[in-house]
Design an enzyme around this catalytic site. Structure first.
Site, PDB file in Angstrom:
ATOM      1  N   ASN A   1       0.874  -1.177   0.000  1.00  0.00           N
ATOM      2  CA  ASN A   1       0.000   0.000   0.000  1.00  0.00           C
ATOM      3  C   ASN A   1       0.907   1.221   0.000  1.00  0.00           C
ATOM      4  OD1 ASN A   1      -1.789   2.059   0.523  1.00  0.00           O
ATOM      5  ND2 ASN A   1      -2.191   1.466   2.649  1.00  0.00           N
ATOM      6  N   TRP A   2       1.035   1.832  -1.172  1.00  0.00           N
ATOM      7  CA  TRP A   2       1.988   2.952  -1.297  1.00  0.00           C
ATOM      8  C   TRP A   2       1.462   4.228  -0.661  1.00  0.00           C
ATOM      9  CZ3 TRP A   2       3.608   2.238  -7.182  1.00  0.00           C
ATOM     10  CH2 TRP A   2       4.343   1.048  -7.294  1.00  0.00           C
ATOM     11  N   LYS A   3       0.214   4.246  -0.260  1.00  0.00           N
ATOM     12  CA  LYS A   3      -0.422   5.446   0.319  1.00  0.00           C
ATOM     13  C   LYS A   3      -0.197   6.647  -0.610  1.00  0.00           C
ATOM     14  CE  LYS A   3       0.283   3.442   4.822  1.00  0.00           C
ATOM     15  NZ  LYS A   3       0.155   3.629   6.254  1.00  0.00           N
TER      16      LYS A   3
ATOM     17  N   HIS B   1      -9.385   1.003   4.992  1.00  0.00           N
ATOM     18  CA  HIS B   1      -8.094   1.208   5.658  1.00  0.00           C
ATOM     19  C   HIS B   1      -8.300   2.138   6.855  1.00  0.00           C
ATOM     20  CE1 HIS B   1      -4.008   2.549   6.443  1.00  0.00           C
ATOM     21  NE2 HIS B   1      -3.620   1.458   5.814  1.00  0.00           N
TER      22      HIS B   1
ATOM     23  N   GLU C   1      -6.741   4.565   7.936  1.00  0.00           N
ATOM     24  CA  GLU C   1      -6.587   6.003   7.661  1.00  0.00           C
ATOM     25  C   GLU C   1      -7.862   6.572   7.036  1.00  0.00           C
ATOM     26  OE1 GLU C   1      -2.853   5.650   5.551  1.00  0.00           O
ATOM     27  OE2 GLU C   1      -1.916   5.056   7.432  1.00  0.00           O
TER      28      GLU C   1
ATOM     29  N   GLU D   1      -5.250  -5.120  10.705  1.00  0.00           N
ATOM     30  CA  GLU D   1      -4.249  -4.083  10.900  1.00  0.00           C
ATOM     31  C   GLU D   1      -4.538  -3.355  12.215  1.00  0.00           C
ATOM     32  OE1 GLU D   1      -2.357  -2.893   6.915  1.00  0.00           O
ATOM     33  OE2 GLU D   1      -4.118  -1.653   7.194  1.00  0.00           O
TER      34      GLU D   1
ATOM     35  N   GLY E   1       2.460   2.218  10.748  1.00  0.00           N
ATOM     36  CA  GLY E   1       3.378   3.329  10.563  1.00  0.00           C
ATOM     37  C   GLY E   1       4.054   3.790  11.843  1.00  0.00           C
TER      38      GLY E   1
ATOM     39  N   SER F   1       3.569  -2.187  10.412  1.00  0.00           N
ATOM     40  CA  SER F   1       5.021  -2.161  10.605  1.00  0.00           C
ATOM     41  C   SER F   1       5.697  -3.506  10.302  1.00  0.00           C
ATOM     42  CB  SER F   1       5.366  -1.674  12.015  1.00  0.00           C
ATOM     43  OG  SER F   1       4.877  -0.353  12.201  1.00  0.00           O
TER      44      SER F   1
ATOM     45  N   GLY G   1       2.813  -1.113   4.284  1.00  0.00           N
ATOM     46  CA  GLY G   1       2.859   0.309   3.972  1.00  0.00           C
ATOM     47  C   GLY G   1       4.284   0.757   3.690  1.00  0.00           C
ATOM     48  N   GLY G   2       4.913   1.369   4.677  1.00  0.00           N
ATOM     49  CA  GLY G   2       6.237   1.976   4.511  1.00  0.00           C
ATOM     50  C   GLY G   2       7.258   1.094   3.798  1.00  0.00           C
TER      51      GLY G   2
HETATM   52  C1  PEP Z   1      -0.718   0.086   6.074  1.00  0.00           C
HETATM   53  O1  PEP Z   1      -0.827   1.288   5.864  1.00  0.00           O
HETATM   54  O2  PEP Z   1      -1.588  -0.693   5.636  1.00  0.00           O
HETATM   55  C2  PEP Z   1       0.429  -0.378   6.836  1.00  0.00           C
HETATM   56  C3  PEP Z   1       0.417  -1.592   7.297  1.00  0.00           C
HETATM   57  O3  PEP Z   1       1.446   0.528   7.025  1.00  0.00           O
HETATM   58  P1  PEP Z   1       2.899   0.228   7.687  1.00  0.00           P
HETATM   59  O4  PEP Z   1       3.403  -1.068   7.070  1.00  0.00           O
HETATM   60  O5  PEP Z   1       3.742   1.397   7.285  1.00  0.00           O
HETATM   61  O6  PEP Z   1       2.697   0.100   9.141  1.00  0.00           O
END
Ligand code: PEP
Length: 249
Positions: A9-11, A95, A97, A167, A173, A212, A233-234
């Site tokens: 997920n590149w956000k 998600h 967010e 999640e 994040g 994470s 994500g990251g």
């Molecule tokens: C996400 O946004 O779905 C996520 C899991 O982010 P991160 O891996 O950065 O915690």
């Protein structure tokens, strides 16, 4: 036997240039990923670029959100048919967010889930609790409520062609990962909830962990019985890190 799935997920990150480099590096490295199905979810405006670059590969792509509306006067929104135009395989819905920053309700998320399925794409339904909800012992209630909204609208059969991502919001994040056992417990709970309606579907549905995930913790997380891969994500923004996670599946 469920196939592992790892989705990036590149956000709201990237540019034409950085995405081109990332895609090239992923294409070069994907041969080293054996079992895992891999996908990426760029921002909408890069779907054309991603679909062209990945068209002849076995890397799938998808979107990070979608409108529940089919078309019309909804400024700024993107419809299911538009995502189909770019051959998206997956669409993330709910998600955290979106839920927290844009106030998406369980019911709205369920409508988006149903719209994605009606468009013959696979929804990745995100569920998960806030830190205060975990601390007050409400994790299962929250996850059940989020799942029930979708079950009530779409029914259990809908989970035959869906992916769930657990999640925990406190792990997204933040660098804080749920321990493999903490994640496994919630994944098993999700499967139990679905099994109340249909054992075969509960057994088949892929449940990803997100929060994470890194190259250094992916193997341990993905080795748990009910964890079928990750929503990343990251760490999905760097090809090496992402491919290391994909190889852990
Ligand atoms: C996400 O946004 O779905 C996520 C899991 O982010 P991160 O891996 O950065 O915690």
């Amino acid at each position: 036997m469920r196939q592992p799935l790892v989705v990036g997920n590149w956000k709201m990150n990237g540019s034409t240039a950085t995405i081109q480099t990332l895609l090239e590096q992923m294409k070069q490295g994907i041969g080293s990923v054996e079992r895992t199905k891999v996908g990426v979810c760029p921002p909408f405006v890069y779907l054309s670029q991603v679909s062209i670059a990945l068209g002849a590969t076995n890397i799938a792509w998808g979107a990070q959100d979608v409108s529940q509306q089919a078309e019309g006067a909804f400024t700024g929104e993107v419809a299911v048919n538009m995502l189909k135009d770019f051959n998206c395989a997956y669409v993330i819905v709910g998600h955290s967010e979106r839920r927290s920053l844009y106030h998406e309700s369980d019911e709205l998320v369920a409508q988006k889930f149903a719209a994605v399925q009606a468009g013959m794409m696979i929804p990745i339904l995100c569920v998960g609790e806030l830190l205060e909800e975990r601390e007050s012992g409400d994790t299962e209630n929250v996850v059940k409520r989020q799942l029930d909204a979708v079950l009530n609208l779409a029914g259990i059969a809908a989970f035959e062609k869906a992916v769930i991502a657990y999640e925990p919001v406190w792990a997204i994040g933040t660098g804080k990962t749920a321990s493999p056992q903490q994640a496994q417990d919630v994944h098993a709970f999700i499967r139990q909830q679905l099994a109340k309606y249909d054992n075969a579907i509960a057994d088949k549905v892929q449940i990803l962990y997100g929060g994470s995930v890194k190259g250094s913790n992916a193997t341990e997380l993905f080795s748990m019985a009910d964890i079928d891969g990750g929503l990343i994500g990251g760490a999905s923004l760097k090809a090496d890190d992402f491919l290391t996670i994909c190889r852990a599946g």
